[in-house]
Scaffold this motif. Structure first.
Motif, PDB file in Angstrom:
ATOM      1  N   LEU A   1      -1.703  48.426 -27.244  1.00  0.00           N
ATOM      2  CA  LEU A   1      -2.757  49.261 -26.654  1.00  0.00           C
ATOM      3  C   LEU A   1      -3.598  48.471 -25.646  1.00  0.00           C
ATOM      4  O   LEU A   1      -3.975  48.998 -24.596  1.00  0.00           O
ATOM      5  CB  LEU A   1      -3.641  49.855 -27.754  1.00  0.00           C
ATOM      6  CG  LEU A   1      -2.996  51.019 -28.527  1.00  0.00           C
ATOM      7  CD1 LEU A   1      -3.790  51.358 -29.775  1.00  0.00           C
ATOM      8  CD2 LEU A   1      -2.862  52.252 -27.636  1.00  0.00           C
ATOM      9  N   GLN A   2      -3.887  47.213 -25.942  1.00  0.00           N
ATOM     10  CA  GLN A   2      -4.647  46.398 -24.987  1.00  0.00           C
ATOM     11  C   GLN A   2      -3.841  46.168 -23.708  1.00  0.00           C
ATOM     12  O   GLN A   2      -4.402  46.176 -22.603  1.00  0.00           O
ATOM     13  CB  GLN A   2      -5.040  45.061 -25.623  1.00  0.00           C
ATOM     14  CG  GLN A   2      -6.221  45.193 -26.572  1.00  0.00           C
ATOM     15  CD  GLN A   2      -6.656  43.864 -27.170  1.00  0.00           C
ATOM     16  OE1 GLN A   2      -5.908  42.887 -27.175  1.00  0.00           O
ATOM     17  NE2 GLN A   2      -7.861  43.833 -27.705  1.00  0.00           N
TER      18      GLN A   2
ATOM     19  N   ASN B   1      -4.084  49.330 -21.739  1.00  0.00           N
ATOM     20  CA  ASN B   1      -5.437  49.480 -21.187  1.00  0.00           C
ATOM     21  C   ASN B   1      -5.727  48.479 -20.071  1.00  0.00           C
ATOM     22  O   ASN B   1      -6.498  48.766 -19.154  1.00  0.00           O
ATOM     23  CB  ASN B   1      -6.478  49.361 -22.304  1.00  0.00           C
ATOM     24  CG  ASN B   1      -6.604  50.652 -23.105  1.00  0.00           C
ATOM     25  OD1 ASN B   1      -6.595  51.735 -22.529  1.00  0.00           O
ATOM     26  ND2 ASN B   1      -6.685  50.541 -24.420  1.00  0.00           N
TER      27      ASN B   1
ATOM     28  N   LEU C   1      -4.744  58.256 -22.436  1.00  0.00           N
ATOM     29  CA  LEU C   1      -3.813  57.450 -23.232  1.00  0.00           C
ATOM     30  C   LEU C   1      -3.717  58.104 -24.606  1.00  0.00           C
ATOM     31  O   LEU C   1      -4.671  58.068 -25.394  1.00  0.00           O
ATOM     32  CB  LEU C   1      -4.302  56.003 -23.343  1.00  0.00           C
ATOM     33  CG  LEU C   1      -3.571  55.093 -24.348  1.00  0.00           C
ATOM     34  CD1 LEU C   1      -2.069  55.103 -24.130  1.00  0.00           C
ATOM     35  CD2 LEU C   1      -4.108  53.674 -24.271  1.00  0.00           C
TER      36      LEU C   1
ATOM     37  N   THR D   1      -1.955  58.326 -28.171  1.00  0.00           N
ATOM     38  CA  THR D   1      -1.169  57.511 -29.098  1.00  0.00           C
ATOM     39  C   THR D   1      -0.729  58.332 -30.309  1.00  0.00           C
ATOM     40  O   THR D   1      -1.555  58.973 -30.960  1.00  0.00           O
ATOM     41  CB  THR D   1      -1.988  56.288 -29.573  1.00  0.00           C
ATOM     42  OG1 THR D   1      -2.292  55.475 -28.434  1.00  0.00           O
ATOM     43  CG2 THR D   1      -1.223  55.457 -30.592  1.00  0.00           C
TER      44      THR D   1
ATOM     45  N   ALA E   1      -5.997  52.753 -33.285  1.00  0.00           N
ATOM     46  CA  ALA E   1      -5.449  53.821 -32.433  1.00  0.00           C
ATOM     47  C   ALA E   1      -6.554  54.709 -31.878  1.00  0.00           C
ATOM     48  O   ALA E   1      -6.547  55.060 -30.688  1.00  0.00           O
ATOM     49  CB  ALA E   1      -4.445  54.660 -33.221  1.00  0.00           C
TER      50      ALA E   1
ATOM     51  N   LEU F   1      -8.910  52.608 -29.294  1.00  0.00           N
ATOM     52  CA  LEU F   1      -8.331  52.108 -28.041  1.00  0.00           C
ATOM     53  C   LEU F   1      -7.556  53.160 -27.257  1.00  0.00           C
ATOM     54  O   LEU F   1      -6.981  52.850 -26.213  1.00  0.00           O
ATOM     55  CB  LEU F   1      -7.423  50.902 -28.326  1.00  0.00           C
ATOM     56  CG  LEU F   1      -8.111  49.667 -28.933  1.00  0.00           C
ATOM     57  CD1 LEU F   1      -7.105  48.554 -29.169  1.00  0.00           C
ATOM     58  CD2 LEU F   1      -9.239  49.170 -28.036  1.00  0.00           C
ATOM     59  N   SER F   2      -7.533  54.413 -27.751  1.00  0.00           N
ATOM     60  CA  SER F   2      -6.848  55.499 -27.038  1.00  0.00           C
ATOM     61  C   SER F   2      -7.862  56.570 -26.666  1.00  0.00           C
ATOM     62  O   SER F   2      -8.943  56.644 -27.252  1.00  0.00           O
ATOM     63  CB  SER F   2      -5.777  56.143 -27.936  1.00  0.00           C
ATOM     64  OG  SER F   2      -4.993  55.162 -28.566  1.00  0.00           O
TER      65      SER F   2
ATOM     66  N   ALA G   1      -5.719  60.219 -30.297  1.00  0.00           N
ATOM     67  CA  ALA G   1      -4.802  59.640 -31.275  1.00  0.00           C
ATOM     68  C   ALA G   1      -4.296  60.742 -32.195  1.00  0.00           C
ATOM     69  O   ALA G   1      -5.088  61.534 -32.728  1.00  0.00           O
ATOM     70  CB  ALA G   1      -5.508  58.558 -32.082  1.00  0.00           C
TER      71      ALA G   1
ATOM     72  N   LEU H   1       1.891  56.807 -25.937  1.00  0.00           N
ATOM     73  CA  LEU H   1       2.462  55.721 -26.733  1.00  0.00           C
ATOM     74  C   LEU H   1       2.909  56.286 -28.083  1.00  0.00           C
ATOM     75  O   LEU H   1       2.120  56.918 -28.788  1.00  0.00           O
ATOM     76  CB  LEU H   1       1.433  54.608 -26.973  1.00  0.00           C
ATOM     77  CG  LEU H   1       1.854  53.543 -28.004  1.00  0.00           C
ATOM     78  CD1 LEU H   1       3.046  52.727 -27.513  1.00  0.00           C
ATOM     79  CD2 LEU H   1       0.683  52.623 -28.364  1.00  0.00           C
TER      80      LEU H   1
END
Length: 487
Positions: free
Chosen positions: A356-357, A360, A369, A371, A391, A394-395, A398, A453
């Motif tokens: 995820l990083q 990003n 994004l 996930t 998740a 960082l998304s 999700a 993702l």
């Protein structure tokens, strides 16, 4: 046929009843495979105990029994060998039975939580491109030079390992790269093998359903390096806090790699895009189609290993630039609608953060994004809320779904995951038990330039539910749904 005492070389024996001069056909640890004149090795497994099947093995034709405790009733025409450790005995016996095949090639083991498959598979790819005959023992597949066999475990049982290594000998294979899992080390599956070198990738939260503590998990990994001979090399990622721990008791020659610390092999990321990475590796610039900082570490491990195996620096750099992604490891495509779909095996908190990083770091933040992630059933429950937390944080969206539920109720697994979502991220999450439906929903939610993702299963082409395996391929499914949306 072999004489039993020849197969027992290096096995720690506590007691012998009967003759070790008898000839035997083959070695088995599964009583269902026993035939006339076989040796049966009784192993105390996590699910069943082989000692309960000794009588059955004898009825089916076994003439020798290897066990950790002698049975109460001994038969006159049977040889019984009491050993210290049946798993270890099986490893030495398998090695002897197949003629010490690891001594006839250069075997390199790769261990760590993440990156084992990528590093071993790319090393196989690189040495093949360099013109050598190469073997691979990985989660994804087993390769005896150009012939592929299906893999069933990250580290196969010791009989299977030695069988394939012998096949490699017969094919004239010079190098073999092997994933070495913590289960495999703990169960002595690699005992007796001669390693040319070992690679440590990293250590993070995983398999705590099997290893009771993180310290135990770490120490099992370390045991692999403790057992390397002094002629071997040990190559370790010292950006990981456990990287130097692996060196503590090893006799092997020590080498290091890192992005953040001074090391024998070091790299700096100059460019990071969906098309690839531009790295400064030691004093050379290198372009690779692999993506993300986690792959920069993998490339360092590959570069260092190839050099330690004797390849020329310029050739290694050229070959790395030609390498292609491993199936299910940041495997992506862009649809006609300009939606990017990525399938990755990330099934640990650390691996999910890395993926995820990476996304990003590359994306402009104008895209969504989305996930899709689940957690496996009958496995470490403590990582479930962590996976969901990562998740959702960082998304932009999700979707929690099933992975391989195995014997557990999928809804219960998802409920465990949901406990990790922080209040500010509640609105970003959605729970859909059916994985296919979850992937379809992600495709319907995505618009041009958005990124999907699908994490957790990667290369796996099945879903395991209540003891049955059903055909299921994340990559094929997301391709199909994105094609349908284009119509």
């Amino acid at each position: 046929m072999m004489v039993l005492k020849d197969i027992l070389y290096k096995v720690t024996i506590n007691a012998v009843v009967g003759s070790t001069s008898i000839t035997v056909s083959k070695i088995e640890f599964d009583s269902r495979q026993i035939k006339t004149n076989d040796v049966f090795v009784a192993i105390s497994g996590t699910i069943t105990d082989g000692h309960n099947y000794i009588e059955k093995a004898i009825k089916d034709g076994a003439t020798a029994i290897i066990c950790e405790a002698l049975p109460e009733h001994l038969q006159d025409d049977i040889t019984y060998i009491e050993v210290e450790n049946s798993n270890q005995a099986l490893a030495f016996m398998a090695n002897n039975y197949y003629g010490q095949p690891s001594e006839n090639l250069k075997l390199v083991g790769v261990t760590g939580t993440n990156g084992k498959t990528t590093v071993s598979s790319l090393l196989y790819q690189l040495l093949k491109k360099a013109g050598y005959k190469v073997g691979l023992l990985s989660t994804v597949k087993i390769m005896v030079d150009n012939t592929m066999y299906k893999a069933t475990h990250t580290t196969p049982d010791s009989l299977t390992i030695n069988k394939y290594l012998k096949m490699m000998n017969d094919e004239g294979v010079e190098f073999c790269f092997m994933e070495v899992s913590s289960h495999g080390i703990h169960q002595s599956r690699t005992e007796g093998l001669k390693f040319e070198g070992g690679i440590f990738t990293n250590l993070s939260h995983d398999h705590l359903d099997y290893h009771e503590t993180f310290a135990e998990y770490r120490d099992v990994k370390k045991k692999f390096f403790d057992q390397l001979p002094k002629e071997a090399f040990a190559l370790s990622n010292i950006d990981d806090k456990n990287g130097l721990v692996m060196f503590q008791n090893t006799q092997a020659k020590k080498y290091t790699y890192a992005l953040k610390n001074y090391a024998d092999y070091r790299a700096q990321i100059l460019e990071n895009e969906f098309s690839g990475l531009l790295l400064k590796l030691n004093d050379s610039e290198l372009w690779t189609r692999l993506i993300g900082s986690f792959n920069a570490y993998n490339i360092l491990a590959i570069y260092g290993t190839a050099e330690l195996l004797g390849l020329e620096k310029d050739e290694i750099l050229r070959l790395i630039s030609e390498l292609e992604n491993v199936a299910g490891r940041f495997q992506y495509f862009i649809s006609d609608e300009k939606i990017t779909a990525i399938v990755d095996y990330a099934h640990t908190p650390d691996a999910l953060i890395n993926v995820l990083q990476t996304i990003n770091d590359i994306r402009t933040k104008n895209e969504e994004l989305i996930t899709v992630v689940g957690c496996g059933g009958d496995r470490d429950k403590t990582k479930r809320p962590k996976m969901a937390h990562i998740a959702s944080a960082l998304s932009t969206k999700a979707i929690f779904t099933s992975d391989n539920p195995r014997g557990e109720v999928p809804e219960t697994i998802i409920e465990d995951m949901e406990k990790g979502v922080e209040p500010q991220n509640f609105k970003k999450t959605l729970s859909i038990t059916d994985r296919k439906q979850a992937i379809k929903t992600a495709c319907q939610m995505a618009g041009p330039k958005d990124i999907i993702l699908i994490a957790g299963k990667g290369h796996e082409n099945y879903q395991e539910i209540k003891g049955e395996r059903f055909d299921f391929d994340d990559y094929k499914i997301v391709q199909e749904y994105l094609k349908q949306l284009q119509k």
